[in-house]
Write an enzyme that holds these catalytic residues in place. Structure first.
Site, PDB file in Angstrom:
ATOM      1  N   ASN A   1       4.016  24.635  13.861  1.00 28.08           N
ATOM      2  CA  ASN A   1       3.961  25.458  12.626  1.00 28.08           C
ATOM      3  C   ASN A   1       4.372  24.492  11.496  1.00 28.08           C
ATOM      4  O   ASN A   1       5.230  23.830  11.457  1.00 28.08           O
ATOM      5  CB  ASN A   1       4.997  26.437  12.794  1.00 28.08           C
ATOM      6  CG  ASN A   1       4.603  27.465  14.137  1.00 28.08           C
ATOM      7  OD1 ASN A   1       3.487  27.367  14.511  1.00 28.08           O
ATOM      8  ND2 ASN A   1       5.618  28.297  14.746  1.00 28.08           N
ATOM      9  N   ARG A  41      16.171  29.980   5.175  1.00 21.88           N
ATOM     10  CA  ARG A  41      15.470  30.553   6.447  1.00 21.88           C
ATOM     11  C   ARG A  41      16.200  30.308   7.710  1.00 21.88           C
ATOM     12  O   ARG A  41      16.673  29.289   7.951  1.00 21.88           O
ATOM     13  CB  ARG A  41      14.049  29.859   6.758  1.00 21.88           C
ATOM     14  CG  ARG A  41      13.174  30.282   5.278  1.00 21.88           C
ATOM     15  CD  ARG A  41      11.773  29.700   5.857  1.00 21.88           C
ATOM     16  NE  ARG A  41      10.754  29.967   4.724  1.00 21.88           N
ATOM     17  CZ  ARG A  41       9.728  30.467   4.512  1.00 21.88           C
ATOM     18  NH1 ARG A  41       9.701  31.458   5.713  1.00 21.88           N
ATOM     19  NH2 ARG A  41       8.812  30.623   3.610  1.00 21.88           N
ATOM     20  N   HIS A  56      17.505  31.073  13.541  1.00 19.52           N
ATOM     21  CA  HIS A  56      16.446  31.449  14.331  1.00 19.52           C
ATOM     22  C   HIS A  56      16.190  30.698  15.702  1.00 19.52           C
ATOM     23  O   HIS A  56      16.919  29.532  15.686  1.00 19.52           O
ATOM     24  CB  HIS A  56      14.918  31.126  13.688  1.00 19.52           C
ATOM     25  CG  HIS A  56      14.808  31.885  12.642  1.00 19.52           C
ATOM     26  ND1 HIS A  56      13.747  31.318  11.482  1.00 19.52           N
ATOM     27  CD2 HIS A  56      15.318  33.245  12.043  1.00 19.52           C
ATOM     28  CE1 HIS A  56      13.693  32.365  10.550  1.00 19.52           C
ATOM     29  NE2 HIS A  56      14.638  33.369  10.755  1.00 19.52           N
ATOM     30  N   TYR A  79       7.350  22.373  12.240  1.00 16.38           N
ATOM     31  CA  TYR A  79       8.096  22.380  13.654  1.00 16.38           C
ATOM     32  C   TYR A  79       7.018  22.153  14.786  1.00 16.38           C
ATOM     33  O   TYR A  79       5.828  22.776  14.828  1.00 16.38           O
ATOM     34  CB  TYR A  79       8.339  24.038  13.548  1.00 16.38           C
ATOM     35  CG  TYR A  79       9.104  24.736  12.765  1.00 16.38           C
ATOM     36  CD1 TYR A  79      10.352  24.804  12.817  1.00 16.38           C
ATOM     37  CD2 TYR A  79       8.546  25.327  11.649  1.00 16.38           C
ATOM     38  CE1 TYR A  79      11.372  25.405  11.872  1.00 16.38           C
ATOM     39  CE2 TYR A  79       9.104  26.053  10.688  1.00 16.38           C
ATOM     40  CZ  TYR A  79      10.598  25.956  10.901  1.00 16.38           C
ATOM     41  OH  TYR A  79      11.357  26.780   9.972  1.00 16.38           O
ATOM     42  N   LYS A 106      12.697  22.589  19.669  1.00 16.05           N
ATOM     43  CA  LYS A 106      11.737  22.380  18.284  1.00 16.05           C
ATOM     44  C   LYS A 106      12.149  21.007  17.895  1.00 16.05           C
ATOM     45  O   LYS A 106      13.227  20.293  18.121  1.00 16.05           O
ATOM     46  CB  LYS A 106      12.444  23.270  17.352  1.00 16.05           C
ATOM     47  CG  LYS A 106      12.198  24.744  17.319  1.00 16.05           C
ATOM     48  CD  LYS A 106      12.887  25.441  16.486  1.00 16.05           C
ATOM     49  CE  LYS A 106      12.856  27.016  16.649  1.00 16.05           C
ATOM     50  NZ  LYS A 106      13.353  27.878  15.604  1.00 16.05           N
ATOM     51  N   GLN A 137       2.759  24.185  20.270  1.00 16.43           N
ATOM     52  CA  GLN A 137       2.369  24.695  19.031  1.00 16.43           C
ATOM     53  C   GLN A 137       2.865  23.856  18.036  1.00 16.43           C
ATOM     54  O   GLN A 137       4.154  23.361  17.948  1.00 16.43           O
ATOM     55  CB  GLN A 137       2.751  26.196  18.948  1.00 16.43           C
ATOM     56  CG  GLN A 137       2.411  26.924  17.692  1.00 16.43           C
ATOM     57  CD  GLN A 137       2.666  28.692  17.907  1.00 16.43           C
ATOM     58  OE1 GLN A 137       2.361  29.036  19.116  1.00 16.43           O
ATOM     59  NE2 GLN A 137       2.897  29.057  16.938  1.00 16.43           N
ATOM     60  N   HIS A 193      18.539  27.483  14.690  1.00 19.25           N
ATOM     61  CA  HIS A 193      18.138  26.539  13.560  1.00 19.25           C
ATOM     62  C   HIS A 193      17.985  27.321  12.472  1.00 19.25           C
ATOM     63  O   HIS A 193      17.137  28.562  12.256  1.00 19.25           O
ATOM     64  CB  HIS A 193      16.737  25.994  13.932  1.00 19.25           C
ATOM     65  CG  HIS A 193      16.076  24.872  12.909  1.00 19.25           C
ATOM     66  ND1 HIS A 193      15.247  25.390  12.026  1.00 19.25           N
ATOM     67  CD2 HIS A 193      16.604  23.709  12.664  1.00 19.25           C
ATOM     68  CE1 HIS A 193      14.862  24.498  11.220  1.00 19.25           C
ATOM     69  NE2 HIS A 193      15.714  23.435  11.509  1.00 19.25           N
ATOM     70  N   ARG A 238       0.679  -1.212  -0.018  1.00 24.05           N
ATOM     71  CA  ARG A 238       0.005   0.133   0.158  1.00 24.05           C
ATOM     72  C   ARG A 238       0.832   1.165  -0.129  1.00 24.05           C
ATOM     73  O   ARG A 238       0.300   2.257  -0.474  1.00 24.05           O
ATOM     74  CB  ARG A 238      -1.007   0.016   1.345  1.00 24.05           C
ATOM     75  CG  ARG A 238      -2.154  -1.190   1.360  1.00 24.05           C
ATOM     76  CD  ARG A 238      -2.515  -1.261   2.705  1.00 24.05           C
ATOM     77  NE  ARG A 238      -1.270  -1.219   3.779  1.00 24.05           N
ATOM     78  CZ  ARG A 238      -1.685  -1.395   5.133  1.00 24.05           C
ATOM     79  NH1 ARG A 238      -2.745  -1.040   5.637  1.00 24.05           N
ATOM     80  NH2 ARG A 238      -0.891  -1.455   5.951  1.00 24.05           N
TER      81      ARG A 238
END
Length: 203
Positions: free
Chosen positions: A49, A59, A62, A132, A72, A47, A119, A23
């Site tokens: 994201n 990116r 941070h 995240y 994270k 949370q 990161h 499958r």
């Protein structure tokens, strides 16, 4: 799943065990009990994201100040990206050290990023999507941004043409400037909580 500590202390690469059949495929994306056993502290998701990016988007780097702090659990759920974590904890024996890892949807490989560790990532495919899972909710004014092209960090992004970056990231301070401004977490602060996940209280 296989959990291995990286060259940045407290940061881990998590490789799930796939279970393919006619499958398709199945794997566990996150096992909090296994993760907590490895990191020695609780990981309570607060949370989640997602961000999508075109190929050659950069990116980062941070992080979040402590307090409130933010760990994270990062996965790539579509496409592929080059992920980098970098030790930004002032006083750490590995301050400035980094770990690079390719994350892709097919492998399900994930990275755990602890408090005080920066990161960032460079997308290797179009329409790449990153997820995240975060230990704290967004608090305005607590974000820490470091220029991902900081010559002192010399991170090996591996791009062959100028990457697409936000104005915020392109004009972010260097790690030296951020440290001088008191924006970075200390090694002592970031590593002081070594309570067992089975006995600790939520922060």
């Amino acid at each position: 799943m296989h959990i291995t500590e990286t060259t940045v202390p407290g940061s881990y690469v998590i490789t799930p065990k796939p279970h393919p059949d006619e499958r398709g495929n199945f794997f566990e994306g996150l096992r909090a009990d296994h993760l907590e056993a490895a990191i020695g502290r609780p990981f309570l998701p607060r949370q989640i994201n997602y961000s999508t990016s075109r190929r050659n988007t950069l990116r980062g780097i941070h992080g979040v100040t402590l307090p409130p702090g933010q760990a994270k659990y990062v996965t790539c759920v579509r496409g592929a990206l080059r992920d980098i974590v970098v030790d930004l904890r002032v006083g750490s024996p590995t301050f400035g050290a980094y770990q690079t890892q390719v994350l892709d949807a097919e492998s399900g490989r994930a990275v755990y990023v602890p408090d005080g560790v920066g990161h960032g990532f460079l997308t290797l495919t179009d329409d790449a999507c990153i997820c995240y899972v975060l230990s704290s909710v967004y608090v305005p004014g607590t974000q820490v941004d470091i220029n991902p092209l900081d010559a002192d960090l010399a991170l090996p992004w591996g791009f062959t043409e100028p990457p697409l970056m936000s104005h915020k990231d392109a004009t972010a301070p260097s790690v030296t400037e951020a440290a001088a401004a008191g924006l970075l977490t200390s090694w002592k602060e970031a590593t002081r909580d070594t309570r067992s996940p089975t006995t600790s209280q939520p922060r």
